[in-house]
Scaffold this motif. Structure first.
Motif, PDB file in Angstrom:
ATOM      1  N   GLY A 132      34.101-103.465 -53.962  1.00 14.08           N
ATOM      2  CA  GLY A 132      33.455-103.549 -55.343  1.00 14.08           C
ATOM      3  C   GLY A 132      34.425-104.645 -56.121  1.00 14.08           C
ATOM      4  N   ASP A 133      35.388-105.069 -55.569  1.00 14.98           N
ATOM      5  CA  ASP A 133      36.121-105.898 -56.369  1.00 14.98           C
ATOM      6  C   ASP A 133      35.392-107.289 -56.462  1.00 14.98           C
ATOM      7  OD1 ASP A 133      38.663-105.662 -57.732  1.00 14.98           O
ATOM      8  OD2 ASP A 133      39.637-105.562 -55.509  1.00 14.98           O
TER       9      ASP A 133
ATOM     10  N   ARG B 192      40.972-121.941 -51.230  1.00 14.79           N
ATOM     11  CA  ARG B 192      41.338-120.508 -51.065  1.00 14.79           C
ATOM     12  C   ARG B 192      40.547-119.829 -49.952  1.00 14.79           C
ATOM     13  NH1 ARG B 192      44.206-118.065 -55.011  1.00 14.79           N
ATOM     14  NH2 ARG B 192      44.108-118.951 -56.972  1.00 14.79           N
ATOM     15  N   PHE B 193      41.267-118.900 -49.135  1.00 13.57           N
ATOM     16  CA  PHE B 193      40.781-117.891 -48.381  1.00 13.57           C
ATOM     17  C   PHE B 193      39.779-116.972 -48.910  1.00 13.57           C
ATOM     18  CE2 PHE B 193      44.234-120.128 -45.736  1.00 13.57           C
ATOM     19  CZ  PHE B 193      43.193-120.553 -44.616  1.00 13.57           C
ATOM     20  N   ILE B 194      39.107-116.626 -48.067  1.00  9.33           N
ATOM     21  CA  ILE B 194      38.251-115.340 -48.493  1.00  9.33           C
ATOM     22  C   ILE B 194      38.865-114.011 -48.124  1.00  9.33           C
ATOM     23  CG2 ILE B 194      35.831-114.164 -48.374  1.00  9.33           C
ATOM     24  CD1 ILE B 194      35.674-116.973 -49.174  1.00  9.33           C
TER      25      ILE B 194
ATOM     26  N   LYS C 196      47.044-114.838 -51.675  1.00  5.76           N
ATOM     27  CA  LYS C 196      46.758-114.219 -52.839  1.00  5.76           C
ATOM     28  C   LYS C 196      45.212-114.452 -53.094  1.00  5.76           C
ATOM     29  CE  LYS C 196      50.897-113.713 -54.347  1.00  5.76           C
ATOM     30  NZ  LYS C 196      51.792-112.519 -54.712  1.00  5.76           N
ATOM     31  N   SER C 197      44.566-113.747 -54.041  1.00  5.62           N
ATOM     32  CA  SER C 197      43.061-113.608 -54.357  1.00  5.62           C
ATOM     33  C   SER C 197      43.145-113.513 -55.954  1.00  5.62           C
ATOM     34  CB  SER C 197      42.216-112.465 -53.750  1.00  5.62           C
ATOM     35  OG  SER C 197      42.720-112.487 -52.296  1.00  5.62           O
TER      36      SER C 197
ATOM     37  N   ILE D  25      45.994-111.382 -57.249  1.00  9.24           N
ATOM     38  CA  ILE D  25      46.692-110.199 -56.929  1.00  9.24           C
ATOM     39  C   ILE D  25      46.853-110.765 -55.220  1.00  9.24           C
ATOM     40  CG2 ILE D  25      45.818-108.624 -58.435  1.00  9.24           C
ATOM     41  CD1 ILE D  25      43.713-107.649 -56.189  1.00  9.24           C
ATOM     42  N   ASN D  26      47.626-109.769 -54.545  1.00  5.04           N
ATOM     43  CA  ASN D  26      47.822-109.848 -53.037  1.00  5.04           C
ATOM     44  C   ASN D  26      46.664-109.377 -52.508  1.00  5.04           C
ATOM     45  OD1 ASN D  26      50.525-110.756 -53.151  1.00  5.04           O
ATOM     46  ND2 ASN D  26      51.214-108.723 -52.903  1.00  5.04           N
ATOM     47  N   SER D  27      46.059-110.248 -51.582  1.00  2.00           N
ATOM     48  CA  SER D  27      45.068-109.857 -50.765  1.00  2.00           C
ATOM     49  C   SER D  27      45.018-108.358 -50.267  1.00  2.00           C
ATOM     50  CB  SER D  27      44.574-110.843 -49.758  1.00  2.00           C
ATOM     51  OG  SER D  27      44.359-112.126 -50.200  1.00  2.00           O
TER      52      SER D  27
END
Length: 896
Positions: free
Chosen positions: A134-135, A143-145, A114-115, A126-128
């Protein structure tokens, strides 16, 4: 080059307001434009394409040709049997490849991460896969990038990028930095964050600049799409063998017709004989048996935590003589560990393990300050935060000075965060109504702001002589590739302002830490070297650190055996390739360097394995003869590029896999030589009968029965023969070595000639017992009599049973090319013993069951005849064992 653009310019170009983020509608529009944020893989092969790919083999082509000819001459039973063999072989290959792919898919199947993104002015999770350029991404520890990001805010942000750069220490990030050099390496892009890396400390925000295949990881993934599939040594051997046998079969057919014309024989009869000879020349079960042996090998490999994606990769391991291994996480534990402490005049080694240690008074202050000046946590064997701070907290646990206890007893009331200019961090803790500053960081910086030092529980002046002493210890630790960290403190009656914290401190001491080697790796490397395999370390880490680990593991002896990526760039390709064998450690290398290293080793004729887990390892995994990815810590890209996956991430498993690979190749070789010996015996029996102008002793149907049933059982049993315990004491097999090397060819010829001649002897005996001497030219009217036909059926039965039984017994001798069957254990391979018994029983069934006997043109034989059959059949086994005995005598050292 987003790293060279100011944040405002980057935001303007991506058309986004960082305080609001993208609107839902805009995000949906961009998702349609750019597609899901996930790496693309190669399309899966259909079952039909997998099936057809199994048929691309010279032996299969020859078998199909034989099937067509047998249909043409209306020998439908033979044609059906041949086609069944071809289909069976293809089906086995398809099933095994499908199983391997499913195992890999199961290994790679993970929950989509997730991100945190800002959209419509709100922070949402949200799901990655839904992230778009632009997000605005919110970053925090753990957290993973999800994509490549240009940072717009950062606070003490550190990101662990070992999967991409190979460095074990997290990279510090700063959104305000601007980089102008277009060739800035990934590891130095401090204002960027990259897909699939992990935030370990601090927080930040960034704007997505690239997703999916446009990311740095995506660029590496594209390299993997290039087709670079080379034939493995086993595939090359079998391809050469298939071509040889194919040409041999064609040559035999031509020879038969030439002989028929010279001898003025019936051409149609000789055409049938030619088909029999072609069937005899080709081991129909070879392709299927090799596939079965490899499939069983794959099953055994999975039990030792190695998933093989392609069957021939099992054998390739047996030829490996160079293992190029990534350092971080593969040879090392990928976690920093304190291995030395130093307080004034007291240097102490911290032993590995979990045993509780007792600190001296000065060490107690050292550990207390380090733990209180850390933000990491460590509970139930798992830590969160900066790996360096986790190491300090773990050290506290070892000395029974736990983080929770110290934090509860000494509440933090103030702090001065770390920054890259000061290289220091300070905290202010309340202690029984008084306050103490704890400062940790670079020891040279601490020495500049300290005036006193702790010695045996007392504070004494910090003299120049003491400073030199501390710096000397620091230098010695650094030379041993340890990361050195110092700590100091200052007491106060009242709360101290952050500006005043780092002044007039009291030095407590220093610690040296390192990412330690895996405990089991050293023994595995020694075993590999004893087996003639050279381990090579390839890492993105610093040279001194890499060499120190390499020395400890026994990979390298000195720093002269190491080379950096920059030094590689200074050398021409020819010079680098010429000197490659001198080096054992390659440090500070990029993915391109790794591929270059693998190719240089391969250019010298080496069979190269590359182990790794990171995205940066993927191209070299692809180009190596066999790429081995880590199953737990390995990225999906690395797994996709590899030939084999280690499910336990254990370097030792690859050494076990190499041993398994060597034994599998040896077993395949046993099966191949056994089958060829048997087929040579069949060819000789038919060819000599034609040359002697005898009746053909064996029909095509009988030969097919022996090739597909009688031979196949012991061939499979030889393929799963227990491994030779001495196999890792030998050097790797030369990949150019033929199946027939080391005397195997000569023994195959000897065995084949004996089997063939004994088959002819049994045939002659059967005819002679019924009053027909086939050495004399029998008149045509004699050959048409009922007595002659009865004698011919009897003689063919004797030849049929002797051929089968001699091959069955001969299989016992094939278990070792130099050791007696009694030395290796007569009954150790129970499957082989069972296959011999079953083979003999099947022969009895064929000659005794009436409808089978009629179909094969045979009949039952007496107990006396069986005794003769057994006597004839034991000759090839006995001769081969005698050859081993006399050869072993010549190899024994003579007495002085």
């Amino acid at each position: 080059m987003w790293f060279s653009k100011p944040t405002k310019e980057a935001l303007k170009e991506l058309n986004v307001d960082p305080s609001q983020g993208l609107s839902s509608a805009e995000a949906k529009s961009r998702l349609e434009k750019y597609g899901p944020n996930k790496l693309k893989g190669k399309p899966k092969k259909s079952l039909l394409s997998l099936f057809m790919s199994q048929l691309k083999d010279m032996l299969i082509y020859v078998l199909l040709g034989a099937a067509v000819i047998t249909i043409f001459i209306k020998e439908y039973a033979d044609a059906i049997i041949i086609l069944l063999v071809v289909i069976l072989n293809a089906v086995i290959g398809v099933i095994q490849e499908s199983k391997a792919e499913k195992a890999v898919e199961a290994l790679q199947k993970m929950t989509t991460p997730k991100s945190l993104v800002r959209r419509d002015g709100e922070v949402k999770e949200i799901n990655s896969e839904e992230v778009v350029p632009g997000d605005i991404i919110i970053l925090d520890a753990g957290r993973f990038i999800p994509a490549d990001i240009r940072l717009i805010e950062s606070a003490n942000l550190q990101i662990e990028e070992s999967a991409l750069t190979g460095e074990s220490v997290p990279s510090s990030k700063d959104s305000l930095i601007l980089l102008e050099d277009p060739k800035t390496p990934i590891g130095d892009k401090a204002n960027m964050a990259f897909m699939s890396t992990l935030v370990t400390y601090g927080r930040g925000e960034g704007v997505v600049t690239a997703t999916a295949m446009d990311t740095e990881i995506g660029k590496i993934a594209k390299i993997l799409d290039e087709d670079n599939d080379e034939l493995t040594p086993l595939q090359r051997r079998l391809e050469e063998l298939g071509k040889t046998l194919g040409y041999l079969a064609i040559g035999i057919c031509v020879l038969i017709f030439v002989i028929a014309l010279i001898q003025k024989r019936d051409l149609f009869e000789m055409f049938l004989t030619a088909i029999s000879l072609a069937v005899a020349a080709i081991p129909e079960g070879l392709a299927a048996i090799v596939a079965i042996v490899l499939a069983l090998g794959v099953t055994r490999m999975s039990k030792i935590n190695a998933i093989v994606k392609k069957l021939p990769a099992v054998e390739t391991l047996g030829s490996v003589n160079i293992i190029c291994s990534d350092k971080t996480g593969t040879l090392t534990q990928n976690k920093m560990t304190v291995v030395k402490t130093y307080t004034l005049n007291n240097l102490r080694d911290i032993p590995a393990g979990k045993d509780t240690l007792t600190p001296s008074s000065d060490e107690k202050e050292l550990i207390r300050s380090f733990v209180l000046c850390s933000d990491a946590t460590y509970e139930n064997g798992a830590g969160t935060g900066d790996p360096t701070e986790i190491a300090l907290v773990v050290m506290g646990e070892r000395f029974n000075l736990t983080r929770n206890f110290l934090n509860n007893a000494h509440k933090r009331v103030g702090e001065k965060p770390f920054d890259s200019d000061r290289k220091l961090m300070s905290t202010l803790n309340e202690e029984n109504g008084t306050y103490r500053v704890h400062t940790k960081g670079a020891i040279d910086n601490l020495l500049r702001i300290s005036t006193t030092i702790l010695q045996d529980g007392k504070v004494v002046p910090l003299t120049d002589e003491i400073r030199k002493r501390i710096l000397k210890v620091t230098e010695e630790m650094s030379d041993s590739a340890l990361r050195v960290l110092g700590v100091a403190y200052k007491d106060s009656e009242s709360v101290i302002d952050a500006k005043e914290m780092e002044k007039e401190l009291t030095i407590v001491g220093i610690v040296g830490m390192i990412d330690p080697p895996r405990l089991e790796v050293k023994d595995s490397i020694q075993e590999a070297k004893a087996a003639g395999i050279t381990p090579i370390m390839i890492t993105g880490d610093h040279k001194n650190t890499a060499v120190a680990i390499a020395k400890e593991l026994g990979i390298a002896d000195s720093i002269s055996q190491s080379l950096t990526g920059a030094e590689i760039d200074e050398m021409s390709d020819e010079e680098f390739s010429e000197k490659i064998n001198h080096y054992r450690v390659f440090a500070r290398v990029s993915p391109e360097h790794k591929v270059k290293i693998v190719r240089a080793f391969k250019a010298h004729g080496n069979i190269v394995s590359m182990t790794g887990d990171g995205v940066n390892d993927a191209p070299s995994l692809k180009y190596a003869d066999i790429g081995v990815a880590m199953g737990i810590t390995g990225t999906d890209v690395a797994k996709g590029a590899s030939d084999m996956i280690l499910t336990d991430d254990n370097f030792s498993t690859i050494v076990n896999a190499i041993e398994e690979g060597r034994n599998i190749y040896n077993n395949i070789k046993k099966s191949v030589i056994f089958l060829l010996s048997c087929n040579l015996g069949e060819v000789i029996s038919i060819l000599f009968s034609i040359l002697f102008f005898w009746p053909v002793p064996l029909a095509a149907t009988q030969l097919l029965w022996i090739n597909l049933i009688t031979d196949s059982l012991p061939a499979i049993a030889l393929g799963i023969d227990p491994g030779d315990k001495d196999v890792m004491k030998l050097k790797p097999r030369d990949p150019k070595q033929s199946f027939f090397a080391e005397g195997s060819g000569a023994r195959a010829v000897i065995g084949g000639f004996l089997i063939g001649l004994l088959t002819l002897t049994a045939f002659f005996f059967g005819m002679y017992e019924h009053g027909f001497n086939i050495f004399t030219n029998l008149a045509k009217e004699v050959t048409k009599s009922s007595d002659y036909n009865t004698a011919l059926i009897y003689a063919r039965t004797m030849a049929f049973v002797v051929l089968a039984a001699s091959q069955l017994f001969y299989s016992l001798s094939m278990r070792s090319h130099d050791k007696s069957i009694f030395k290796i254990g007569l009954f150790k391979n129970k499957f082989l013993i069972a296959s011999i018994i079953i083979g003999l029983l099947l022969q009895e069934v064929v000659i005794s069951v009436p409808f089978l006997a009629d179909a094969f043109g045979v009949h039952n034989i007496s107990l006396k005849d069986w005794g003769l059959v057994i006597l004839f059949s034991l000759v090839p086994l006995t001769v081969n064992e005698l050859i081993k005995f006399f050869v072993s005598l010549t190899k024994r050292p003579t007495a002085a």
